[in-house]
Design an enzyme around this catalytic site. Structure first.
Site, PDB file in Angstrom:
ATOM      1  CE  LYS A   1     -97.171  64.912  32.718  1.00 48.32           C
ATOM      2  NZ  LYS A   1     -97.750  63.944  33.335  1.00 48.32           N
TER       3      LYS A   1
ATOM      4  NE  ARG B   1     -98.879  62.805  41.039  1.00 54.22           N
ATOM      5  CZ  ARG B   1     -98.055  61.967  40.979  1.00 54.22           C
ATOM      6  NH1 ARG B   1     -97.902  61.174  41.998  1.00 54.22           N
ATOM      7  NH2 ARG B   1     -97.156  61.972  39.820  1.00 54.22           N
TER       8      ARG B   1
ATOM      9  NE  ARG C   1     -92.569  62.408  41.422  1.00 52.78           N
ATOM     10  CZ  ARG C   1     -93.081  63.030  40.213  1.00 52.78           C
ATOM     11  NH1 ARG C   1     -92.324  62.744  39.253  1.00 52.78           N
ATOM     12  NH2 ARG C   1     -94.325  63.312  40.282  1.00 52.78           N
TER      13      ARG C   1
ATOM     14  NE  ARG D   1     -92.598  58.489  39.194  1.00 50.15           N
ATOM     15  CZ  ARG D   1     -93.156  59.439  38.549  1.00 50.15           C
ATOM     16  NH1 ARG D   1     -93.095  59.999  37.352  1.00 50.15           N
ATOM     17  NH2 ARG D   1     -94.278  60.002  39.409  1.00 50.15           N
TER      18      ARG D   1
ATOM     19  NE  ARG E   1     -99.795  68.900  36.740  1.00 47.03           N
ATOM     20  CZ  ARG E   1     -98.855  68.316  36.626  1.00 47.03           C
ATOM     21  NH1 ARG E   1     -97.979  68.823  35.770  1.00 47.03           N
ATOM     22  NH2 ARG E   1     -98.761  67.212  36.902  1.00 47.03           N
TER      23      ARG E   1
HETATM   24  P1  AP5 Z   1     -93.191  59.307  33.558  1.00 40.39           P
HETATM   25  O1  AP5 Z   1     -92.337  59.454  32.280  1.00 40.39           O
HETATM   26  O2  AP5 Z   1     -92.253  59.914  34.848  1.00 40.39           O
HETATM   27  O3  AP5 Z   1     -94.433  59.810  33.606  1.00 40.39           O
HETATM   28  P2  AP5 Z   1     -94.865  61.454  33.891  1.00 40.39           P
HETATM   29  O4  AP5 Z   1     -96.054  61.392  33.193  1.00 40.39           O
HETATM   30  O5  AP5 Z   1     -93.826  62.587  33.503  1.00 40.39           O
HETATM   31  O6  AP5 Z   1     -95.216  61.407  35.419  1.00 40.39           O
HETATM   32  P3  AP5 Z   1     -95.279  62.256  36.431  1.00 40.39           P
HETATM   33  O7  AP5 Z   1     -95.563  61.558  37.669  1.00 40.39           O
HETATM   34  O8  AP5 Z   1     -93.910  62.952  36.581  1.00 40.39           O
HETATM   35  O9  AP5 Z   1     -96.335  63.235  35.935  1.00 40.39           O
HETATM   36  P4  AP5 Z   1     -96.836  64.474  36.846  1.00 40.39           P
HETATM   37  O10 AP5 Z   1     -97.608  65.252  35.993  1.00 40.39           O
HETATM   38  O11 AP5 Z   1     -97.896  63.689  38.165  1.00 40.39           O
HETATM   39  O12 AP5 Z   1     -95.824  65.023  37.886  1.00 40.39           O
HETATM   40  P5  AP5 Z   1     -95.025  66.418  37.617  1.00 40.39           P
HETATM   41  O13 AP5 Z   1     -93.667  65.961  38.189  1.00 40.39           O
HETATM   42  O14 AP5 Z   1     -95.136  67.009  36.398  1.00 40.39           O
HETATM   43  O15 AP5 Z   1     -93.447  57.714  33.880  1.00 40.39           O
HETATM   44  C1  AP5 Z   1     -93.952  57.066  34.975  1.00 40.39           C
HETATM   45  C2  AP5 Z   1     -93.724  55.654  35.215  1.00 40.39           C
HETATM   46  O16 AP5 Z   1     -93.983  54.780  34.135  1.00 40.39           O
HETATM   47  C3  AP5 Z   1     -92.110  55.607  35.272  1.00 40.39           C
HETATM   48  O17 AP5 Z   1     -91.650  54.619  36.291  1.00 40.39           O
HETATM   49  C4  AP5 Z   1     -91.637  55.080  33.873  1.00 40.39           C
HETATM   50  O18 AP5 Z   1     -90.564  54.261  33.944  1.00 40.39           O
HETATM   51  C5  AP5 Z   1     -92.718  54.245  33.429  1.00 40.39           C
HETATM   52  N1  AP5 Z   1     -93.103  54.408  32.073  1.00 40.39           N
HETATM   53  C6  AP5 Z   1     -93.148  55.595  31.228  1.00 40.39           C
HETATM   54  N2  AP5 Z   1     -93.655  55.270  30.078  1.00 40.39           N
HETATM   55  C7  AP5 Z   1     -94.093  54.025  29.937  1.00 40.39           C
HETATM   56  C8  AP5 Z   1     -94.611  53.147  29.029  1.00 40.39           C
HETATM   57  N3  AP5 Z   1     -95.045  53.384  27.971  1.00 40.39           N
HETATM   58  N4  AP5 Z   1     -94.889  51.774  29.520  1.00 40.39           N
HETATM   59  C9  AP5 Z   1     -94.582  51.292  30.840  1.00 40.39           C
HETATM   60  N5  AP5 Z   1     -93.992  52.008  31.747  1.00 40.39           N
HETATM   61  C10 AP5 Z   1     -93.801  53.265  31.509  1.00 40.39           C
HETATM   62  O19 AP5 Z   1     -95.693  67.271  38.716  1.00 40.39           O
HETATM   63  C11 AP5 Z   1     -95.560  66.850  40.010  1.00 40.39           C
HETATM   64  C12 AP5 Z   1     -96.678  67.801  41.025  1.00 40.39           C
HETATM   65  O20 AP5 Z   1     -95.735  69.087  40.871  1.00 40.39           O
HETATM   66  C13 AP5 Z   1     -97.850  68.013  40.488  1.00 40.39           C
HETATM   67  O21 AP5 Z   1     -98.869  67.225  41.197  1.00 40.39           O
HETATM   68  C14 AP5 Z   1     -98.180  69.625  41.217  1.00 40.39           C
HETATM   69  O22 AP5 Z   1     -98.173  69.654  42.706  1.00 40.39           O
HETATM   70  C15 AP5 Z   1     -96.906  70.262  40.784  1.00 40.39           C
HETATM   71  N6  AP5 Z   1     -96.930  70.943  39.391  1.00 40.39           N
HETATM   72  C16 AP5 Z   1     -96.288  70.303  38.200  1.00 40.39           C
HETATM   73  N7  AP5 Z   1     -96.515  71.132  37.153  1.00 40.39           N
HETATM   74  C17 AP5 Z   1     -97.531  72.123  37.521  1.00 40.39           C
HETATM   75  C18 AP5 Z   1     -98.080  73.014  36.805  1.00 40.39           C
HETATM   76  N8  AP5 Z   1     -98.047  73.476  35.546  1.00 40.39           N
HETATM   77  N9  AP5 Z   1     -99.196  73.711  37.462  1.00 40.39           N
HETATM   78  C19 AP5 Z   1     -99.282  73.604  39.100  1.00 40.39           C
HETATM   79  N10 AP5 Z   1     -98.615  72.553  39.718  1.00 40.39           N
HETATM   80  C20 AP5 Z   1     -97.667  71.649  39.077  1.00 40.39           C
END
Ligand code: AP5
Length: 212
Positions: free
Chosen positions: A16, A165, A154, A121, A87
């Site tokens: 994402k 997660r 992270r 990552r 979410r």
């Molecule tokens: P990346 O692009 O970083 O993937 P991502 O889907 O953004 O992963 P996140 O871990 O950031 O998602 P998340 O939803 O858990 O975290 P968020 O920060 O939103 O890619 C991941 C890795 O793969 C990278 O190393 C990249 O280089 C590699 N990659 C990417 N695409 C690839 C491909 N096609 N092929 C191979 N490799 C690839 O949330 C974190 C925390 O915040 C949550 O757990 C929660 O506690 C809180 N939070 C966030 N939003 C909310 C909400 N709406 N409500 C409540 N709590 C929330």
């Protein structure tokens, strides 16, 4: 032309952040990432606790905090890609009261691949640029290509937290897919391909304009 208002859904590690950045740059819209905003405010004291305390356990931060962030950020811009929100069903219902979404894109990736992506990552401690030790390594080991600062893991990319997660995604975010499933503009994207191919699929769909 009206700017797109996109929701980008997907499990942790689906890409994402990677694709959200590309969409925002290409279409000249804002990349609103709730995870990023919450990490910046991780020490903020609230009645329910700090955002950081939820993030480190892999739990969802309470809706009231996240809804407010999103409403404020959406209010500042015309077009956006929302990464990491909604979410759960309550957040999806709340979103429908504050704006009208043009596209809902679901990045679908199998769990085994997600674990590989998250455990490998690395992020820049200064500018936040994303890397992967195998799929997208930096030019110099442990150092950001853009600003030269140190790459770190992270806090929620530790093995036990990754599994929680993924569980939270299944329990709380899968119902959001059902909520949007029959909506106009909903599309499932094959997210296991390499980032360039995923981006091409996304761009083609958005340029067709109707999400079909
Ligand atoms: P990346 O692009 O970083 O993937 P991502 O889907 O953004 O992963 P996140 O871990 O950031 O998602 P998340 O939803 O858990 O975290 P968020 O920060 O939103 O890619 C991941 C890795 O793969 C990278 O190393 C990249 O280089 C590699 N990659 C990417 N695409 C690839 C491909 N096609 N092929 C191979 N490799 C690839 O949330 C974190 C925390 O915040 C949550 O757990 C929660 O506690 C809180 N939070 C966030 N939003 C909310 C909400 N709406 N409500 C409540 N709590 C929330």
């Amino acid at each position: 032309m009206e700017l797109p208002k996109i929701v980008l859904l997907g499990p942790p590690g689906a890409g994402k952040g990677t694709q959200g950045g590309l969409i925002a740059e290409y279409f000249g819209i804002e990349h609103i990432t709730t995870g990023g905003a919450l990490r910046i405010n991780r020490e903020l004291e609230t009645e329910q606790g700090t955002p950081g305390s939820f993030i480190d356990r892999g739990e969802l931060v309470p809706d009231a905090i996240v809804n407010e962030i999103v409403e404020v950020e959406i209010g500042k811009v015309e077009g956006f890609v929302l990464d990491g929100y909604p979410r759960n069903k309550e957040q999806a219902e709340y979103l429908s009261t504050i704006t009208e979404i043009s596209n809902i894109m679901y990045l679908d990736v199998a769990e085994e691949e997600l674990i590989k992506r998250l455990s490998g990552r690395r992020v820049c401690s200064e500018c936040g640029e994303n890397y992967h030790i195998e799929f997208h390594p930096p030019r110099l080991d442990g150092e950001c290509d853009l600003c030269g600062n140190k790459l770190i893991q992270r806090s929620d990319d530790e093995a036990g937290t990754i599994l929680n997660r993924l569980k939270v995604f299944s329990e709380h975010t899968k119902p959001v897919l059902e909520y949007y499933n029959n909506r106009e503009g909903f599309v499932r994207i094959e997210g296991r391909n390499n980032p360039d191919d995923v981006w091409e699929d996304i761009r083609n769909i958005l340029e067709m304009g109707d999400g079909k």
